[in-house]
Write a protein that holds these residues in place. Structure first.
Motif, PDB file in Angstrom:
ATOM      1  N   LYS A   2       5.511 -14.246  20.720  1.00 53.52           N
ATOM      2  CA  LYS A   2       6.875 -14.379  20.210  1.00 53.52           C
ATOM      3  C   LYS A   2       7.909 -13.840  21.192  1.00 53.52           C
ATOM      4  CE  LYS A   2       6.636 -14.763  15.254  1.00 53.52           C
ATOM      5  NZ  LYS A   2       7.100 -14.193  13.991  1.00 53.52           N
ATOM      6  N   LEU A   5       8.369 -16.335  24.051  1.00 54.66           N
ATOM      7  CA  LEU A   5       9.167 -17.471  23.598  1.00 54.66           C
ATOM      8  C   LEU A   5      10.627 -17.079  23.384  1.00 54.66           C
ATOM      9  CD1 LEU A   5       6.621 -19.117  21.157  1.00 54.66           C
ATOM     10  CD2 LEU A   5       7.397 -20.020  23.356  1.00 54.66           C
ATOM     11  N   THR A   9      13.301 -19.468  25.762  1.00 47.25           N
ATOM     12  CA  THR A   9      13.477 -20.531  24.779  1.00 47.25           C
ATOM     13  C   THR A   9      13.971 -21.838  25.387  1.00 47.25           C
ATOM     14  OG1 THR A   9      14.426 -21.064  22.657  1.00 47.25           O
ATOM     15  CG2 THR A   9      15.841 -19.889  24.160  1.00 47.25           C
ATOM     16  N   SER A  11      15.290 -24.284  23.106  1.00 51.18           N
ATOM     17  CA  SER A  11      16.075 -24.924  22.061  1.00 51.18           C
ATOM     18  C   SER A  11      17.581 -24.889  22.291  1.00 51.18           C
ATOM     19  CB  SER A  11      15.789 -24.275  20.710  1.00 51.18           C
ATOM     20  OG  SER A  11      14.461 -24.506  20.345  1.00 51.18           O
ATOM     21  N   LEU A  71       6.925 -17.947  10.272  1.00 48.66           N
ATOM     22  CA  LEU A  71       7.689 -19.010  10.902  1.00 48.66           C
ATOM     23  C   LEU A  71       9.176 -18.892  10.620  1.00 48.66           C
ATOM     24  CD1 LEU A  71       5.320 -22.020  10.138  1.00 48.66           C
ATOM     25  CD2 LEU A  71       5.311 -20.494  12.102  1.00 48.66           C
ATOM     26  N   PHE A  85      12.030 -22.910  18.770  1.00 53.12           N
ATOM     27  CA  PHE A  85      11.777 -24.317  18.505  1.00 53.12           C
ATOM     28  C   PHE A  85      12.865 -24.912  17.612  1.00 53.12           C
ATOM     29  CE2 PHE A  85       7.706 -22.476  19.511  1.00 53.12           C
ATOM     30  CZ  PHE A  85       7.075 -23.436  20.286  1.00 53.12           C
ATOM     31  N   LYS A  91      14.020 -28.446  13.408  1.00 53.53           N
ATOM     32  CA  LYS A  91      12.953 -27.709  14.094  1.00 53.53           C
ATOM     33  C   LYS A  91      11.918 -28.674  14.658  1.00 53.53           C
ATOM     34  CE  LYS A  91      11.260 -23.987  12.216  1.00 53.53           C
ATOM     35  NZ  LYS A  91      10.503 -23.099  11.343  1.00 53.53           N
ATOM     36  N   CYS A  92      11.394 -28.352  15.815  1.00 54.24           N
ATOM     37  CA  CYS A  92      10.347 -29.144  16.457  1.00 54.24           C
ATOM     38  C   CYS A  92       9.147 -29.252  15.508  1.00 54.24           C
ATOM     39  CB  CYS A  92       9.929 -28.471  17.758  1.00 54.24           C
ATOM     40  SG  CYS A  92       8.517 -29.254  18.545  1.00 54.24           S
ATOM     41  N   TYR A  95       5.916 -27.173  16.225  1.00 54.58           N
ATOM     42  CA  TYR A  95       5.983 -25.714  16.220  1.00 54.58           C
ATOM     43  C   TYR A  95       4.744 -25.043  15.630  1.00 54.58           C
ATOM     44  CZ  TYR A  95       7.711 -21.109  14.733  1.00 54.58           C
ATOM     45  OH  TYR A  95       7.855 -19.777  14.493  1.00 54.58           O
ATOM     46  N   MET A  99       2.075 -22.652  17.881  1.00 57.79           N
ATOM     47  CA  MET A  99       1.850 -21.239  17.576  1.00 57.79           C
ATOM     48  C   MET A  99       0.367 -20.941  17.346  1.00 57.79           C
ATOM     49  SD  MET A  99       4.678 -19.829  18.056  1.00 57.79           S
ATOM     50  CE  MET A  99       4.470 -18.191  17.395  1.00 57.79           C
TER      51      MET A  99
END
Length: 150
Positions: A2, A5, A9, A11, A71, A85, A91-92, A95, A99
């Motif tokens: 996490k 990411l 990122t 996004s 999430l 994401f 949201k992708c 995702y 993960m």
């Protein structure tokens, strides 16, 4: 995972401006946005916000202890605190798979190879990036060797 990411990122939230408006940054600079303009808000702005994360420029994976593999983009009541994401209906869709898949691939890699970082990790280049926060131009070398079977 996490924390990595958070710091790298991909996004961007793309939105159309619904009505003419003016935004004023904390620096005092103003931005006039016209109705219909497409505006991109990079989530790294939130991920590097010191109001959300203490020492946001430091790699501190422990900041996510206690949050598990949840999430939710909400952390300590702060919305969109962790959104590598994106979030919501945008949201992708990959995702949840990512993960689960990333830790498995990393575990398989580290099970087979011993690795050593030979250089310091690079800084971030926010000027050249579009959608992706890239490393600066300093190379990072990794020494790796196949582990012996026991």
């Amino acid at each position: 995972l996490k924390e990595t990411l958070r710091m790298t990122t991909y996004s961007i939230a793309w939105r159309h401006v619904q009505e003419d408006t003016t935004l004023t940054a904390s620096s005092g600079k103003t931005y006039k946005l016209k109705k219909g303009m497409l505006v991109g808000l990079h989530f790294c702005m939130r991920h590097f916000d010191p109001d959300v994360y203490a020492e946001p420029e430091k790699f501190k994976p422990e900041r996510f202890i206690g949050y598990g593999a949840g999430l939710s983009p909400v952390i300590d009541g702060k919305h969109y605190a962790w959104v590598p994401f994106s979030a919501g209906r945008h949201k992708c869709s990959g995702y949840p798979l990512a993960m689960l898949e990333i830790p498995v691939v990393m575990a398989l890699l580290f099970r087979e190879y011993d690795m050593e970082l030979l250089d310091h990790l690079p800084g971030y280049n926010f000027q050249q990036a579009f959608g992706v926060i890239g490393p600066d131009e300093k190379p990072v070398r990794v020494k790796y060797a196949k582990r012996s079977k026991k």
